[in-house]
Design a protein around this motif. Structure first.
Motif, PDB file in Angstrom:
ATOM      1  N   HIS A 152       2.876 -11.852   4.131  1.00 27.82           N
ATOM      2  CA  HIS A 152       1.693 -12.714   4.228  1.00 27.82           C
ATOM      3  C   HIS A 152       1.717 -13.890   3.267  1.00 27.82           C
ATOM      4  O   HIS A 152       0.786 -14.680   3.232  1.00 27.82           O
ATOM      5  CB  HIS A 152       0.414 -11.903   3.974  1.00 27.82           C
ATOM      6  CG  HIS A 152       0.097 -10.972   5.093  1.00 27.82           C
ATOM      7  ND1 HIS A 152      -0.918 -10.050   5.037  1.00 27.82           N
ATOM      8  CD2 HIS A 152       0.669 -10.807   6.307  1.00 27.82           C
ATOM      9  CE1 HIS A 152      -0.949  -9.362   6.161  1.00 27.82           C
ATOM     10  NE2 HIS A 152       0.005  -9.810   6.947  1.00 27.82           N
ATOM     11  N   ALA A 153       2.744 -13.981   2.442  1.00 27.60           N
ATOM     12  CA  ALA A 153       2.759 -15.051   1.446  1.00 27.60           C
ATOM     13  C   ALA A 153       4.184 -15.448   1.106  1.00 27.60           C
ATOM     14  O   ALA A 153       5.067 -14.596   1.002  1.00 27.60           O
ATOM     15  CB  ALA A 153       2.033 -14.583   0.184  1.00 27.60           C
ATOM     16  N   ALA A 154       4.366 -16.743   0.910  1.00 27.18           N
ATOM     17  CA  ALA A 154       5.696 -17.241   0.555  1.00 27.18           C
ATOM     18  C   ALA A 154       5.842 -17.208  -0.964  1.00 27.18           C
ATOM     19  O   ALA A 154       5.981 -18.229  -1.623  1.00 27.18           O
ATOM     20  CB  ALA A 154       5.858 -18.662   1.081  1.00 27.18           C
ATOM     21  N   ASN A 155       5.765 -16.015  -1.562  1.00 18.72           N
ATOM     22  CA  ASN A 155       5.958 -15.883  -3.010  1.00 18.72           C
ATOM     23  C   ASN A 155       6.978 -14.761  -3.259  1.00 18.72           C
ATOM     24  O   ASN A 155       7.666 -14.320  -2.331  1.00 18.72           O
ATOM     25  CB  ASN A 155       4.621 -15.618  -3.720  1.00 18.72           C
ATOM     26  CG  ASN A 155       3.952 -14.337  -3.241  1.00 18.72           C
ATOM     27  OD1 ASN A 155       4.534 -13.552  -2.501  1.00 18.72           O
ATOM     28  ND2 ASN A 155       2.725 -14.138  -3.659  1.00 18.72           N
ATOM     29  N   ASN A 156       7.074 -14.282  -4.520  1.00 15.84           N
ATOM     30  CA  ASN A 156       8.116 -13.287  -4.808  1.00 15.84           C
ATOM     31  C   ASN A 156       7.552 -11.889  -5.052  1.00 15.84           C
ATOM     32  O   ASN A 156       8.098 -11.114  -5.821  1.00 15.84           O
ATOM     33  CB  ASN A 156       8.959 -13.746  -6.005  1.00 15.84           C
ATOM     34  CG  ASN A 156       8.079 -14.085  -7.196  1.00 15.84           C
ATOM     35  OD1 ASN A 156       6.857 -13.940  -7.110  1.00 15.84           O
ATOM     36  ND2 ASN A 156       8.670 -14.532  -8.275  1.00 15.84           N
TER      37      ASN A 156
ATOM     38  N   LYS B 286     -12.189  -0.051  -8.203  1.00 15.02           N
ATOM     39  CA  LYS B 286     -10.856   0.560  -8.146  1.00 15.02           C
ATOM     40  C   LYS B 286      -9.907  -0.326  -7.326  1.00 15.02           C
ATOM     41  O   LYS B 286     -10.338  -1.276  -6.670  1.00 15.02           O
ATOM     42  CB  LYS B 286     -10.952   1.954  -7.524  1.00 15.02           C
ATOM     43  CG  LYS B 286     -11.913   2.887  -8.259  1.00 15.02           C
ATOM     44  CD  LYS B 286     -11.344   3.353  -9.573  1.00 15.02           C
ATOM     45  CE  LYS B 286     -12.309   4.303 -10.270  1.00 15.02           C
ATOM     46  NZ  LYS B 286     -11.848   4.719 -11.591  1.00 15.02           N
ATOM     47  N   LEU B 287      -8.644   0.056  -7.345  1.00 15.54           N
ATOM     48  CA  LEU B 287      -7.628  -0.737  -6.646  1.00 15.54           C
ATOM     49  C   LEU B 287      -7.085  -0.003  -5.413  1.00 15.54           C
ATOM     50  O   LEU B 287      -6.970   1.224  -5.410  1.00 15.54           O
ATOM     51  CB  LEU B 287      -6.452  -1.033  -7.586  1.00 15.54           C
ATOM     52  CG  LEU B 287      -6.775  -1.685  -8.923  1.00 15.54           C
ATOM     53  CD1 LEU B 287      -5.506  -1.931  -9.710  1.00 15.54           C
ATOM     54  CD2 LEU B 287      -7.512  -3.007  -8.701  1.00 15.54           C
ATOM     55  N   CYS B 288      -6.759  -0.770  -4.397  1.00 18.46           N
ATOM     56  CA  CYS B 288      -6.119  -0.237  -3.193  1.00 18.46           C
ATOM     57  C   CYS B 288      -4.911  -1.133  -2.881  1.00 18.46           C
ATOM     58  O   CYS B 288      -4.971  -2.343  -3.116  1.00 18.46           O
ATOM     59  CB  CYS B 288      -7.068  -0.288  -1.993  1.00 18.46           C
ATOM     60  SG  CYS B 288      -8.680   0.465  -2.289  1.00 18.46           S
ATOM     61  N   LEU B 289      -3.845  -0.539  -2.386  1.00 19.95           N
ATOM     62  CA  LEU B 289      -2.650  -1.321  -2.051  1.00 19.95           C
ATOM     63  C   LEU B 289      -2.313  -1.161  -0.578  1.00 19.95           C
ATOM     64  O   LEU B 289      -2.482  -0.075  -0.020  1.00 19.95           O
ATOM     65  CB  LEU B 289      -1.430  -0.823  -2.843  1.00 19.95           C
ATOM     66  CG  LEU B 289      -1.497  -0.840  -4.374  1.00 19.95           C
ATOM     67  CD1 LEU B 289      -0.219  -0.242  -4.942  1.00 19.95           C
ATOM     68  CD2 LEU B 289      -1.711  -2.260  -4.885  1.00 19.95           C
ATOM     69  N   ASP B 290      -1.849  -2.229   0.050  1.00 20.30           N
ATOM     70  CA  ASP B 290      -1.140  -2.084   1.324  1.00 20.30           C
ATOM     71  C   ASP B 290       0.304  -2.493   1.050  1.00 20.30           C
ATOM     72  O   ASP B 290       0.603  -3.682   0.906  1.00 20.30           O
ATOM     73  CB  ASP B 290      -1.759  -2.950   2.426  1.00 20.30           C
ATOM     74  CG  ASP B 290      -1.026  -2.769   3.756  1.00 20.30           C
ATOM     75  OD1 ASP B 290      -0.087  -1.938   3.806  1.00 20.30           O
ATOM     76  OD2 ASP B 290      -1.391  -3.445   4.737  1.00 20.30           O
ATOM     77  N   VAL B 291       1.152  -1.473   0.996  1.00 17.27           N
ATOM     78  CA  VAL B 291       2.552  -1.720   0.669  1.00 17.27           C
ATOM     79  C   VAL B 291       3.282  -2.333   1.870  1.00 17.27           C
ATOM     80  O   VAL B 291       4.223  -3.098   1.718  1.00 17.27           O
ATOM     81  CB  VAL B 291       3.212  -0.381   0.245  1.00 17.27           C
ATOM     82  CG1 VAL B 291       4.660  -0.590  -0.106  1.00 17.27           C
ATOM     83  CG2 VAL B 291       2.472   0.224  -0.939  1.00 17.27           C
ATOM     84  N   ALA B 292       2.820  -1.997   3.089  1.00 11.10           N
ATOM     85  CA  ALA B 292       3.465  -2.465   4.326  1.00 11.10           C
ATOM     86  C   ALA B 292       4.970  -2.185   4.280  1.00 11.10           C
ATOM     87  O   ALA B 292       5.790  -3.060   4.563  1.00 11.10           O
ATOM     88  CB  ALA B 292       3.178  -3.946   4.579  1.00 11.10           C
ATOM     89  N   SER B 293       5.325  -0.939   3.934  1.00  8.50           N
ATOM     90  CA  SER B 293       6.728  -0.632   3.644  1.00  8.50           C
ATOM     91  C   SER B 293       7.613  -0.548   4.891  1.00  8.50           C
ATOM     92  O   SER B 293       8.835  -0.481   4.755  1.00  8.50           O
ATOM     93  CB  SER B 293       6.827   0.670   2.845  1.00  8.50           C
ATOM     94  OG  SER B 293       6.557   1.760   3.685  1.00  8.50           O
ATOM     95  N   SER B 294       7.004  -0.589   6.098  1.00 11.63           N
ATOM     96  CA  SER B 294       7.860  -0.639   7.298  1.00 11.63           C
ATOM     97  C   SER B 294       8.726  -1.888   7.266  1.00 11.63           C
ATOM     98  O   SER B 294       9.833  -1.918   7.808  1.00 11.63           O
ATOM     99  CB  SER B 294       7.014  -0.658   8.581  1.00 11.63           C
ATOM    100  OG  SER B 294       6.262   0.516   8.680  1.00 11.63           O
TER     101      SER B 294
ATOM    102  N   PRO C  93      12.554  -6.708  -0.229  1.00 10.09           N
ATOM    103  CA  PRO C  93      13.354  -7.896   0.068  1.00 10.09           C
ATOM    104  C   PRO C  93      13.294  -8.986  -0.986  1.00 10.09           C
ATOM    105  O   PRO C  93      14.286  -9.654  -1.243  1.00 10.09           O
ATOM    106  CB  PRO C  93      12.782  -8.389   1.397  1.00 10.09           C
ATOM    107  CG  PRO C  93      11.440  -7.785   1.508  1.00 10.09           C
ATOM    108  CD  PRO C  93      11.447  -6.526   0.713  1.00 10.09           C
ATOM    109  N   LYS C  94      12.127  -9.152  -1.618  1.00 11.29           N
ATOM    110  CA  LYS C  94      12.003 -10.305  -2.505  1.00 11.29           C
ATOM    111  C   LYS C  94      12.677 -10.092  -3.857  1.00 11.29           C
ATOM    112  O   LYS C  94      13.116 -11.019  -4.492  1.00 11.29           O
ATOM    113  CB  LYS C  94      10.538 -10.680  -2.660  1.00 11.29           C
ATOM    114  CG  LYS C  94       9.965 -11.162  -1.322  1.00 11.29           C
ATOM    115  CD  LYS C  94       8.564 -11.656  -1.430  1.00 11.29           C
ATOM    116  CE  LYS C  94       8.068 -12.126  -0.071  1.00 11.29           C
ATOM    117  NZ  LYS C  94       6.663 -12.512  -0.084  1.00 11.29           N
ATOM    118  N   ARG C  95      12.739  -8.824  -4.311  1.00 12.65           N
ATOM    119  CA  ARG C  95      13.459  -8.601  -5.567  1.00 12.65           C
ATOM    120  C   ARG C  95      14.746  -7.821  -5.349  1.00 12.65           C
ATOM    121  O   ARG C  95      15.380  -7.339  -6.285  1.00 12.65           O
ATOM    122  CB  ARG C  95      12.602  -7.973  -6.652  1.00 12.65           C
ATOM    123  CG  ARG C  95      11.700  -6.866  -6.210  1.00 12.65           C
ATOM    124  CD  ARG C  95      10.529  -6.747  -7.181  1.00 12.65           C
ATOM    125  NE  ARG C  95       9.778  -7.984  -7.273  1.00 12.65           N
ATOM    126  CZ  ARG C  95       9.763  -8.769  -8.345  1.00 12.65           C
ATOM    127  NH1 ARG C  95      10.445  -8.464  -9.388  1.00 12.65           N
ATOM    128  NH2 ARG C  95       9.040  -9.859  -8.338  1.00 12.65           N
TER     129      ARG C  95
END
Ligand code: PGA
Ligand code: ZN
Length: 409
Positions: free
Chosen positions: A154-158, A235-243, A254-256
């Motif tokens: 969703h973002a062109a960052n690292n 609190k915090l929630c993450l969407d890793v989207a690991s697929s 992929p980015k690191r």
């Protein structure tokens, strides 16, 4: 309340790509209008989004064929049909399509019609959509699971993790939750600016700065929560989207460019949960990695919410498999992953019967359509994921919820 006419339109989504809209007009004059959303990190098992593939228009992404399917076949089939009979209407659309994944008519065409039909019925009865869908039992306002920092596809960052979200857990009203989230979002923007980082946003309105690591992102968000005065209240929630990371049985961020076995990935989550107030992780394992999901749920399922998005794709067959195998403990609900309103509501019912939580969700490609706000209240799902308080495609859902909260008290 018989259907007089159904019209399809090619309109734009929030990324400026074509998507399908439908208007259902009843003989009594009432109408319903809806726009299909569109994903970027789409699950492999989702219903099919029909695109023209004609490279001379919209880089092949036009939806003229889907629109023609509405104006032609679907209109012909449903003309004269009683619109209140939603489950039969959806069944007719599924049968007319005739494929397993709605590939012939297009899930984008079918969903727009299915949602527009429900809205026409609600308008015909002069009641709000949440009341039409949920009856007198529609009463729980959802807590926002608000994406404020974007990475991944969703973002062109690292940053490899796709979504960093905040969720207020002690607020008593939706309006208060929204205010808290918005304050934290703006504080985060100020912190980024002070650090000389970009305040540009990703597809869902969250900031998308270049940062050293995923933990760097988490530190900044915790700082924003503290500085806003909400320590321990949010609190915090993450969407890793690991697929998006999964290839040949391993996870490659992929980015690191870091490769992890499933067990190492779960250890990584354990470490993050130990250090940060994380209460929910979405798509912690990939859509095909059922074994990984089993281990993930065994390790973390008693401590935090584990949400299946690409894993379940709003599909009751896949959710049933998850329930049988003890995979995840919550399901992300995206109407266009399955393609009809009735199937979406069937899934939420199945989840709730099995003790799974439901999180009603937008897509990264959205529009001014606010159906999911009403759906969240109608089903008492309790959680909604609809982006940052930035960009009207996201804010429109929050504004709709503010109005609903005012109506239902
Ligand atoms: P998508 O992302 O709409 O691009 O699939 C949202 C999500 O993964 O939850
Ligand atoms: Zn997701």
């Amino acid at each position: 309340m018989r259907i007089k006419e159904i019209k399809g339109y090619e309109v734009l989504d929030s990324r400026g790509n074509p998507t399908v809209a439908a208007r259902v007009i009843l003989e009594n004059g009432a109408e319903g209008f809806s726009i299909s959303p569109s994903g970027a990190s789409t699950g492999f098992f989702e219903a099919h989004e029909l695109r023209d593939g004609d490279k001379t228009r919209y880089r092949g992404m036009g939806v003229k064929r889907a629109v023609e399917n509405i104006n032609g076949e679907i209109n012909k089939k449903l003309c004269g049909f009683c619109v209140e009979n939603q489950s039969q209407l959806d069944r007719i659309l599924i049968d007319l399509d005739g494929t397993e994944n709605k590939a012939r008519l297009g899930a984008n065409a079918i969903l727009a019609v299915s949602l527009a039909a429900a809205k026409a019925a609600a308008n015909g009865l002069k009641i709000p959509l949440y009341r039409y869908l949920g009856g007198i039992n529609a009463k729980v306002m959802p807590r926002p699971m608000m994406n404020i920092l974007n990475g991944g596809a969703h973002a062109a960052n690292n940053i490899d993790i796709q979504e960093f979200m905040i969720m207020p857990i002690l607020t008593e009203t939706f309006a208060e939750s929204l205010r808290v989230c918005s304050e934290i979002y703006h504080t985060l923007g100020k912190i980024l600016k002070e650090k000389g980082k970009s305040c540009g946003v990703g597809d869902e309105g969250g900031f998308a700065p270049n940062l050293e690591s995923d933990t760097d992102a988490l530190d900044l968000i915790c700082d924003a929560i503290d500085k806003s005065g909400y320590t321990d209240k949010v609190k915090l929630c993450l969407d890793v989207a690991s697929s998006e990371w999964y290839k040949d049985g391993v996870y490659c961020m992929p980015k690191r460019n870091r490769t992890l076995e499933t067990a190492e990935l779960i250890d990584y989550y354990q470490t993050l949960i130990g250090k940060y107030p994380i209460i929910s992780i979405e798509d912690g394992c990939a859509e095909e990695d059922w074994t990984g999901w089993g281990s993930l749920t065994n390790s973390l399922g008693a401590k935090i919410q584990l949400v299946g998005d690409d894993l379940f794709v709003t599909n009751t067959k896949r959710l049933m498999k998850g329930i049988e195998n003890n995979s995840a403990n919550a399901v992300l609900v995206k109407t266009n992953q399955i393609g009809t309103l009735s199937e979406t509501m069937d899934l939420i019912r199945m989840a709730s019967k099995s003790g799974y939580k439901s999180v009603i969700s937008h897509r990264s490609g959205e529009s001014e359509d606010t159906t999911i706000a009403d759906l969240a209240v109608a089903t008492n799902a309790g959680q909604i994921k609809t982006g940052a308080p930035c960009r009207s495609d996201r804010v429109s859902k929050y504004n709709r919820l503010l109005v609903i909260e005012d109506e239902i008290g």
